[in-house]
Design a protein around this motif. Structure first.
Motif, short mmCIF file in Angstrom:
data_model
loop_
_atom_site.label_atom_id
_atom_site.label_comp_id
_atom_site.label_asym_id
_atom_site.label_seq_id
_atom_site.Cartn_x
_atom_site.Cartn_y
_atom_site.Cartn_z
N GLY A 1 -19.54 72.62 -32.07
CA GLY A 1 -18.94 72.66 -30.75
C GLY A 1 -17.54 73.22 -30.76
N ARG A 2 -16.63 72.51 -30.12
CA ARG A 2 -15.25 72.96 -30.00
C ARG A 2 -14.54 72.99 -31.35
N LEU A 3 -15.11 72.32 -32.37
CA LEU A 3 -14.51 72.30 -33.71
C LEU A 3 -15.38 73.03 -34.73
N ARG A 4 -16.17 74.00 -34.28
CA ARG A 4 -17.06 74.70 -35.21
C ARG A 4 -16.29 75.49 -36.26
N GLY A 5 -15.02 75.77 -36.02
CA GLY A 5 -14.22 76.49 -37.01
C GLY A 5 -13.68 75.60 -38.11
N SER A 6 -13.86 74.29 -38.00
CA SER A 6 -13.41 73.35 -39.02
C SER A 6 -14.59 72.88 -39.85
N PRO A 7 -14.46 72.76 -41.16
CA PRO A 7 -15.59 72.33 -41.99
C PRO A 7 -15.97 70.88 -41.70
N PRO A 8 -17.26 70.56 -41.77
CA PRO A 8 -17.67 69.15 -41.60
C PRO A 8 -17.04 68.28 -42.67
N LEU A 9 -16.85 67.02 -42.33
CA LEU A 9 -16.29 66.06 -43.27
C LEU A 9 -17.42 65.31 -43.96
N GLY A 10 -17.22 64.96 -45.23
CA GLY A 10 -18.33 64.47 -46.05
C GLY A 10 -18.42 62.98 -46.24
N THR A 11 -17.44 62.21 -45.76
CA THR A 11 -17.51 60.76 -45.94
C THR A 11 -17.14 60.08 -44.63
N VAL A 12 -17.61 58.85 -44.47
CA VAL A 12 -17.27 58.06 -43.29
C VAL A 12 -15.76 57.85 -43.23
N ASP A 13 -15.14 57.54 -44.35
CA ASP A 13 -13.69 57.29 -44.35
C ASP A 13 -12.92 58.51 -43.85
N GLU A 14 -13.34 59.71 -44.28
CA GLU A 14 -12.65 60.92 -43.84
C GLU A 14 -12.80 61.13 -42.34
N LEU A 15 -14.00 60.91 -41.83
CA LEU A 15 -14.23 61.12 -40.41
C LEU A 15 -13.51 60.07 -39.58
N VAL A 16 -13.49 58.84 -40.04
CA VAL A 16 -12.76 57.78 -39.34
C VAL A 16 -11.27 58.09 -39.31
N ALA A 17 -10.72 58.53 -40.44
CA ALA A 17 -9.29 58.87 -40.49
C ALA A 17 -8.98 60.03 -39.54
N PHE A 18 -9.89 61.00 -39.48
CA PHE A 18 -9.71 62.14 -38.58
C PHE A 18 -9.66 61.68 -37.13
N PHE A 19 -10.62 60.86 -36.72
CA PHE A 19 -10.64 60.39 -35.34
C PHE A 19 -9.47 59.46 -35.04
N HIS A 20 -9.06 58.67 -36.02
CA HIS A 20 -7.91 57.78 -35.81
C HIS A 20 -6.67 58.59 -35.43
N GLU A 21 -6.47 59.67 -36.12
CA GLU A 21 -5.30 60.50 -35.82
C GLU A 21 -5.45 61.21 -34.48
N GLU A 22 -6.65 61.69 -34.20
CA GLU A 22 -6.88 62.39 -32.94
C GLU A 22 -6.75 61.46 -31.73
N LEU A 23 -7.19 60.22 -31.88
CA LEU A 23 -7.20 59.30 -30.75
C LEU A 23 -5.86 58.64 -30.49
N GLY A 24 -4.97 58.67 -31.45
CA GLY A 24 -3.72 57.92 -31.33
C GLY A 24 -3.06 57.96 -29.97
N PRO A 25 -2.77 59.15 -29.41
CA PRO A 25 -2.07 59.20 -28.12
C PRO A 25 -2.91 58.71 -26.94
N TRP A 26 -4.22 58.55 -27.16
CA TRP A 26 -5.12 58.20 -26.06
C TRP A 26 -5.37 56.69 -25.95
N LEU A 27 -4.79 55.92 -26.85
CA LEU A 27 -5.05 54.49 -26.87
C LEU A 27 -3.92 53.70 -26.20
N ASP A 28 -3.36 54.28 -25.16
CA ASP A 28 -2.20 53.68 -24.48
C ASP A 28 -2.59 52.79 -23.32
N ARG A 29 -3.90 52.49 -23.20
CA ARG A 29 -4.39 51.64 -22.12
C ARG A 29 -5.68 50.99 -22.58
N PRO A 30 -6.21 50.02 -21.86
CA PRO A 30 -7.46 49.39 -22.31
C PRO A 30 -8.55 50.44 -22.54
#
Length: 277
Positions: free
Chosen positions: A72-101
């Motif tokens: 999709g929108r991230l087809r130019g980025s290689p897939p991540l191979g472990t759950v920990d890597e994907l979780v860390a990726f989403f944690h960083e991406e979501l950071g600014p969006w967790l400012d409300r319930p």
């Protein structure tokens, strides 16, 4: 190095500080949203699984779709191979969006990511979700009960046959060699991520309201493993089964989204937060 999305302004599309697409998309921006609902997709899939879901939720909720790298929108980025890597990726991406319930809902691989991200947020002492919904994802099987090998090790023919049995994958993707060659690396990477996942046996129970959903005829996740969450989650809020297999949710969108809405509203009230605003 991952560059996180910038803090979203009201009613704007997500952006990254380096100008590249972020992992989040918001089909219906809601300025001043009272709650954000984050939806995590399955292995080999994309947010298309949740097409039009935003129309089913309260108008003051902002539905946020997550895209894993490699599609999709991230087809130019290689897939991540472990759950920990994907979780860390989403944690960083979501950071600014967790400012409300907010709440998490994940299907299959997305449910693994959603629960592990919930654990990561708790370990770091950060604001966690009000509610967690796990779809087609049972409790982790003990190592001795797991099959040897994994789906990522199947031959191309074997993997495509397995995907046909499970359903949920467009047949043109499986039957057209050129299309399959394009998508096969994403399937294999995602299945390697799921099949090699080793949850921490000493991790504390998920300390958030947890609801589980599944298909009555799912050949991937048994009803027993879905029901076993009742013994693992101190705030278990029920198991809801629907007619269908692993991708039951395609046929039960209205009923499922209503149950998600009710569960989140109940979690908000239990946390003594207003339903709106």
């Amino acid at each position: 190095m991952t560059v996180a999305a910038t803090a979203p302004a009201a009613g704007t599309a997500p952006a990254r500080t380096d100008g590249r697409p972020g992992a989040l998309s918001v089909p219906r921006p809601v300025p001043g949203a009272s709650l954000r609902l984050f939806l995590f997709h399955h292995a080999g899939g994309s947010p298309l699984l949740y097409r039009d879901w935003e129309k089913e939720f309260p108008p003051d909720w902002e539905v946020c779709l997550l895209t894993a790298p490699g599609r999709g929108r991230l087809r130019g980025s290689p897939p991540l191979g472990t759950v920990d890597e994907l979780v860390a990726f989403f944690h960083e991406e979501l950071g600014p969006w967790l400012d409300r319930p907010y709440a998490f809902f994940g299907h299959s691989m997305g449910a693994i990511v959603a629960q592990e991200l919930t654990r990561l947020l708790a370990r770091r002492g950060e604001r966690g979700p009000l509610w967690l919904g796990l779809s087609s994802c049972g409790v982790p099987a003990p190592p001795a009960d797991r099959p040897s090998g994994g789906r990522h090790l199947l031959t191309d023919d074997g993997l495509r046959d397995w995907l046909r049995q499970v359903g949920g994958t467009p047949l043109e993707l499986l039957d057209e060699p050129a299309v399959w060659r394009h998508f096969a690396p994403v399937f294999r990477s995602d299945f390697q991520l799921v099949d090699t996942w080793e949850p921490d046996p000493g991790a504390p129970p998920l300390a958030v309201p947890l609801t589980v959903f599944g298909g009555e005829s799912d050949m991937v996740v048994t009803r027993h493993r879905l029901a076993a969450w009742a013994e693992r989650a101190p705030h278990f809020r029920g198991l809801y089964l629907y007619g269908g297999g692993h991708f039951y949710l395609r046929e039960h969108q209205r009923s499922l989204t209503r149950r998600i809405t009710a569960a989140v509203i109940a979690a908000r009230r239990a946390a003594r937060l207003p339903d709106r605003g």
